[in-house]
Design a protein around this motif. Sequence first.
Motif, short mmCIF file in Angstrom:
data_model
loop_
_atom_site.label_atom_id
_atom_site.label_comp_id
_atom_site.label_asym_id
_atom_site.label_seq_id
_atom_site.Cartn_x
_atom_site.Cartn_y
_atom_site.Cartn_z
N LEU A 44 -31.26 20.03 24.30
CA LEU A 44 -31.12 19.88 22.85
C LEU A 44 -31.50 21.16 22.10
N ASP A 45 -31.70 22.24 22.85
CA ASP A 45 -32.07 23.53 22.27
C ASP A 45 -33.41 23.51 21.54
N PHE A 46 -34.36 22.73 22.04
CA PHE A 46 -35.72 22.77 21.49
C PHE A 46 -36.30 24.15 21.80
N THR A 47 -37.23 24.60 20.97
CA THR A 47 -37.90 25.87 21.24
C THR A 47 -38.86 25.69 22.42
N LEU A 48 -39.34 26.80 22.96
CA LEU A 48 -40.30 26.72 24.06
C LEU A 48 -41.56 25.98 23.64
N ASP A 49 -42.03 26.20 22.43
CA ASP A 49 -43.22 25.49 21.94
C ASP A 49 -42.96 24.00 21.82
N GLU A 50 -41.79 23.62 21.30
CA GLU A 50 -41.44 22.20 21.17
C GLU A 50 -41.33 21.53 22.55
N ILE A 51 -40.77 22.25 23.50
CA ILE A 51 -40.65 21.73 24.87
C ILE A 51 -42.03 21.51 25.47
N GLU A 52 -42.91 22.47 25.30
CA GLU A 52 -44.26 22.34 25.85
C GLU A 52 -45.02 21.19 25.17
N ASP A 53 -44.86 21.05 23.86
CA ASP A 53 -45.48 19.94 23.14
C ASP A 53 -45.02 18.60 23.72
N LEU A 54 -43.72 18.48 23.95
CA LEU A 54 -43.17 17.24 24.51
C LEU A 54 -43.70 16.98 25.92
N ARG A 55 -43.74 18.01 26.73
CA ARG A 55 -44.24 17.85 28.11
C ARG A 55 -45.68 17.34 28.10
N ILE A 56 -46.50 17.93 27.26
CA ILE A 56 -47.90 17.51 27.18
C ILE A 56 -48.00 16.10 26.62
N ALA A 57 -47.22 15.78 25.60
CA ALA A 57 -47.25 14.44 25.00
C ALA A 57 -46.83 13.37 26.00
N VAL A 58 -45.77 13.61 26.74
CA VAL A 58 -45.32 12.64 27.75
C VAL A 58 -46.39 12.48 28.82
N ASP A 59 -46.98 13.57 29.25
CA ASP A 59 -48.04 13.51 30.25
C ASP A 59 -49.23 12.69 29.74
N GLU A 60 -49.62 12.91 28.50
CA GLU A 60 -50.75 12.19 27.90
C GLU A 60 -50.43 10.71 27.74
N ALA A 61 -49.23 10.39 27.30
CA ALA A 61 -48.83 8.99 27.15
C ALA A 61 -48.86 8.28 28.50
N CYS A 62 -48.35 8.94 29.53
CA CYS A 62 -48.35 8.35 30.87
C CYS A 62 -49.77 8.14 31.38
N ALA A 63 -50.64 9.10 31.14
CA ALA A 63 -52.03 8.97 31.58
C ALA A 63 -52.69 7.76 30.92
#
Length: 141
Positions: A44-63
């Motif tokens: 979706l052409d997210f920026t690198l910062d947006e991608i990293e935010d999503l990765r961390i958020a998904v990881d935190e939600a799963c935890a």
Amino acid sequence: MTEETETRVEGRSGIRDVVSVRLPAASAYLSVLRTATAGLAARLDFTLDEIEDLRIAVDEACAMLLSQAVPGTDLTAEFELTGQEMQVRVEVNTVGSTAPKRDDFAWMVLTALADDVDAVTDFPDRMAIVLRKRRGAARPA
């Protein structure tokens, strides 16, 4: 582990892509979801910062969910891509369904990293966390 991809046409709004991933409800498999999250956000052409935010958020939600998951069951994740937005729903089977505390540090991390966050308990013994992130959306300071 299974992965499904489906594409549906939604009227005038264009194409909506949905990717579903099911894997064992164990932290050892979370790297698969982090990788899927990054790849789909890049699509979706997210920026690198947006991608990293999503990765961390998904990881935190799963935890948060894994701490309540029934051992030996699956965690499912559904990624919905529409235009400039990604919605991620992660879900597990639980014994009872106690919604996450919204004043907890983990919840504050989620709300800081995603544009919208919600905990959903549609069914007894099942809990989901839904995150939404829009490309280019400014985060509050």
